[in-house]
Write an enzyme that holds these catalytic residues in place. Structure first.
Site, PDB file in Angstrom:
ATOM      1  N   ASP A 137     -42.817 -34.887 -12.195  1.00 39.67           N
ATOM      2  CA  ASP A 137     -44.047 -34.931 -12.549  1.00 39.67           C
ATOM      3  C   ASP A 137     -44.977 -34.274 -11.307  1.00 39.67           C
ATOM      4  OD1 ASP A 137     -46.671 -35.251 -13.973  1.00 39.67           O
ATOM      5  OD2 ASP A 137     -46.420 -37.349 -14.521  1.00 39.67           O
TER       6      ASP A 137
HETATM    7  C1  BGC Z   1     -49.213 -35.938 -16.085  1.00 32.47           C
HETATM    8  C2  BGC Z   1     -48.215 -35.171 -16.738  1.00 32.47           C
HETATM    9  C3  BGC Z   1     -48.694 -33.511 -16.888  1.00 32.47           C
HETATM   10  C4  BGC Z   1     -48.949 -32.917 -15.522  1.00 32.47           C
HETATM   11  C5  BGC Z   1     -49.261 -31.877 -15.463  1.00 32.47           C
HETATM   12  C6  BGC Z   1     -49.508 -35.542 -14.617  1.00 32.47           C
HETATM   13  O1  BGC Z   1     -50.583 -36.057 -14.074  1.00 32.47           O
HETATM   14  O2  BGC Z   1     -48.532 -37.198 -15.862  1.00 32.47           O
HETATM   15  O3  BGC Z   1     -47.916 -35.431 -18.117  1.00 32.47           O
HETATM   16  O4  BGC Z   1     -47.889 -32.685 -17.815  1.00 32.47           O
HETATM   17  O5  BGC Z   1     -49.896 -33.961 -14.673  1.00 32.47           O
HETATM   18  O6  BGC Z   1     -50.667 -31.619 -15.754  1.00 32.47           O
END
Ligand code: BGC
Length: 734
Positions: free
Chosen positions: A271
């Protein structure tokens, strides 16, 4: 039209490949990796062998917010990944979270995943994924960071509207179809967040502590299905820790389970900013590091990522073997080749009327009628002169947001737009806000009450929004009740006009008890996409019969929910103990005999259904054991769709088991008076529990009850079933 991708075999695992679909005209001396007629693994070997160490390293970390580097020498394009689950996100950056300021990045905004789950229609999940896949192609994205199949453990979870629901079986069924629809376009899905991710509070550091059965039976099944059935091409690790180790770099979860036991051939992505060290990333199974160095918008920062220069240095000094790097790169190349990156790919399509029609259909099938006393709904337009629409959510736009679940939609039909357009000149539609976000305003309430009093019917569009401490990433909800004095507003409006309908625009669940008894009709409408207002109006005025069912138990009060009853939320000294174990959602309410406000699987219709004649028919085939066959009749006057649900109960289990568990469902459309036979097959896994001592799934000999119903608390038919012999399905070894 979606492209069909045939399934071939990579090692022991079936893996969808694009290579035989896209053929490049034969060229005498072209490198093997560019030859679409060659098997994927040979193409991967060939390409890998041509790469320098530096080129390999450049593929396993970000070079902007949403990409990894191109390698022009080898014709490897930049790999673009993007959110999100509800439509292809607006372009940002490339080095900041700010909008890229483009004018060509509008996309179809589909109803959120809690709405999709509420359709209980896997066919719509396929259509949903297909829209995203086509739009991803049109926007040149290679990997979509979707779907989310995490379990809705607490109703306070700030991202619960992005989640399919509280049940692993339902999440698995919807998740698999979403991924298949998406990947059929030559775009990789990235199923997330592996694993847990059940709350926003402390999400980046919290350590999850749960037993093996809970992990295997509740939290893993949707991911297992994504890997084994949908052949998902990538997986995103959760921010949090599991048994002390970062989920994205977790030796047990990733190396042992995902890649070892399940033989996942694709790549694991972090993530954003979820990697905390080179060693853990290198050894813990992470294949691609994404995110940004905190506080830095400097592109050169990406070379300092843990899987960038520091990993390269470690390889050069012999701290890590090249084979470790090669495995990570191989996984990226495999997905690139399998999704057709080097071959002609479908062009995709963006913002088409067909995509908008899918958005509307999903919205229509997702709305859940929670209450409908004395046929308050549907409204008959012919008998109405005036309609008072009340509430900020009637006019609020919910599509775009700062986080990944938002979409820059070309238009958004709000509830008020939809109602006005439907009513046309047949009824006068007024609007009053009823409340203000910055605190109570007696005038606003008084205006709404006056409008309701002078109208034939009042429709209050209440609920939440993507605002901090409501349905928003990064923070959990502050409470289960409605904010901004909406409870009081509803009470006053319904007192002024007993013909008041409450529509909830929110994720599930909301505490409704303070006014529920006074209001004749309540509809859970979710955040229902760009066509939501049209769908809502068609339901309110009876052009569409509601058929959504809850995917989350609505408690009467927060303390009835397991994580809150046991005080385990939001964790103690940095650890989140999953003390309720298997008893998540309805499993808890059943075990503790707690009456929910609305049970899992619940949803009313404008018609009624009668269930009869349940038979258990022995199944043929290898895994099948029995098929439940029964009849459903539409006993009302309008056509309607019913979601028939199958729950399994084991009578005298040798271990603690939930009272019943969802193991099958089917949604069927019936004309008035029509009867249809429904068949739901069961396999051994539907009866089994996970036994850590035997390292396998155990379907034990004994008596079971197969229960069929319209919700988890409205079981209409049941039939005993006896399994003669205990069967154990051992986990496959590394
Ligand atoms: C989230 C993800 C997301 C990523 C990119 C993170 O804060 O948990 O689900 O895909 O950001 O935006």
């Amino acid at each position: 039209m979606a492209m069909r991708i045939p399934a071939l075999c990579v090692g022991a695992i079936s893996f969808a490949l694009a290579c035989s679909t896209f053929s490049v005209p034969g060229q005498g001396n072209q490198p093997r990796y560019l030859d679409a007629s060659q098997p994927v693994e040979l193409r991967v070997d060939d390409l890998l062998a041509r790469m320098t160490l530096e080129e390999k390293i450049s593929l396993i970390h970000a070079d902007s917010k949403f990409s990894t580097a191109a390698i022009p020498r080898l014709g490897i394009p930049r790999r673009w990944v993007d959110d999100g689950p509800h439509g292809v996100r607006e372009d940002v950056g490339p080095y900041s979270w700010n909008s890229a300021g483009r004018t060509d990045d509008y996309a179809t905004w589909l109803p959120v995943l809690s709405a999709l789950g509420s359709t209980w229609n896997p066919g719509l999940a396929t259509a949903y994924g297909n829209v995203i896949g086509q739009e991803a192609r049109a926007r040149d994205k290679d990997v979509m960071l979707a779907p989310i199949v995490d379990i809705a453990r607490t109703p306070l979870c700030g991202r619960i509207y992005e989640y399919l629901g509280e049940d692993p079986y339902l999440n698995a069924r919807m998740g698999v179809n979403y991924i298949e629809g998406l990947q059929s376009n030559g775009v990789a899905a990235c199923v997330k967040h592996f694993v847990g991710n059940n709350q926003e509070s402390g999400r980046e550091s919290i350590n999850m502590d749960m037993d093996d059965r809970t992990l295997r039976e509740i939290y893993l099944p949707p991911f297992e299905a994504a890997v084994k059935e949908a052949h998902v091409w990538s997986v995103m690790g959760a921010y949090s820790k599991f048994r002390g180790e970062n989920c994205a770099c977790n030796d047990y979860l990733i190396n042992h389970l995902l890649k070892g036991e399940w033989k996942f051939p694709g790549f694991v992505m972090s993530d954003w900013g979820g990697t905390h060290g080179t060693r853990e990333a290198a050894l813990g199974g992470l294949d691609v590091e994404m995110g940004t160095l905190v506080g830095s918008e400097d592109p050169s920062a990406y070379s300092q990522f843990f899987l960038a220069q520091p990993f390269l240095d470690g390889i050069r000094t012999g701290e890590y073997p090249v084979s470790l790097l090669d495995d990570k790169v191989r996984r990226s190349l495999r997905v690139m080749i399998a999704t057709g990156v080097f071959d002609p790919r479908p062009a995709g399509s963006l913002n088409t009327p067909q995509h908008q029609a899918v958005a509307r259909r999903i919205a229509e099938e997702s709305m859940v009628l929670l209450k409908n006393d004395n046929h308050a709904l549907p409204l008959n337009l012919a008998g109405l002169k005036s309609v008072a629409v009340i509430g900020e959510n009637a006019v609020r736009h919910n599509a775009n947001g700062f986080f990944g679940a938002g979409v820059k939609t070309p238009y958004e039909i709000t509830p008020l737009d939809g109602i006005k357009q439907f009513a046309g000149d047949k009824a006068r539609v007024t609007y009053s806000a009823g409340y203000a976000r910055d605190g109570g305003d007696a005038n606003l309430v008084a205006e709404a009450v006056a409008a309701a009093k002078s109208a034939d019917v009042a429709i209050i569009v209440a609920g939440l929004s993507h605002t901090r401490y409501q349905d928003d990433e990064g923070w959990d909800r502050a409470s289960l009740s409605l904010p901004y004095g909406q409870d009081e507003l509803i009470k006053q409006v319904v007192q002024a006009n007993p013909r008041t309908i409450v529509v909830l625009v929110s994720g599930p669940a909301i505490e409704l008890g303070s006014w529920l008894a006074q209001v004749p009709a309540v509809l859970q409408a979710h955040y229902s996409g760009m066509e939501g207002g049209h769908a809502l109006a068609r339901i309110l005025f009876g052009e569409v019969n509601p058929s959504g069912k809850l995917t989350v138990t609505y408690p009467k009060q927060l303390s009835d929910s397991p994580a809150h009853a046991l005080g385990t939320y939001p964790g103690t000294s940095g650890t989140l103990f999953y003390k309720e174990g298997l008893l998540v959602g309805y499993r808890w309410f059943d075990a503790k005999n707690i009456e929910p406000e609305f049970p899992f699987g619940f949803g009313l219709s404008y018609t009624t259904f009668e269930y009869s004649n349940l038979k258990l028919v022995p199944a043929d085939g290898t895994n099948g054991i029995v098929t439940a066959q029964f009849e459903i009749k539409n006993t009302g006057k309008v056509a309607g769709a019913e979601v028939a649900q199958l729950y399994v109960h084991e009578k005298n289990p040798s271990v603690m088991r939930p009272e019943k568990e969802l193991k099958g469902f089917k949604k069927i459309l019936l004309q008035p008076g029509e009867t249809r036979t429904v068949s739901i097959p069961l396999d051994l896994r539907s009866l089994a529990f996970f036994d850590p001592a035997k390292a396998g799934w155990v379907a034990e000999a004994g008596d079971y009850q197969i229960e069929i119903g319209s919700s988890s608390r409205d079981l209409r038919l049941n039939e005993p079933f006896h399994l003669d012999q205990t069967r154990v399905a051992k986990l496959s070894s590394n």
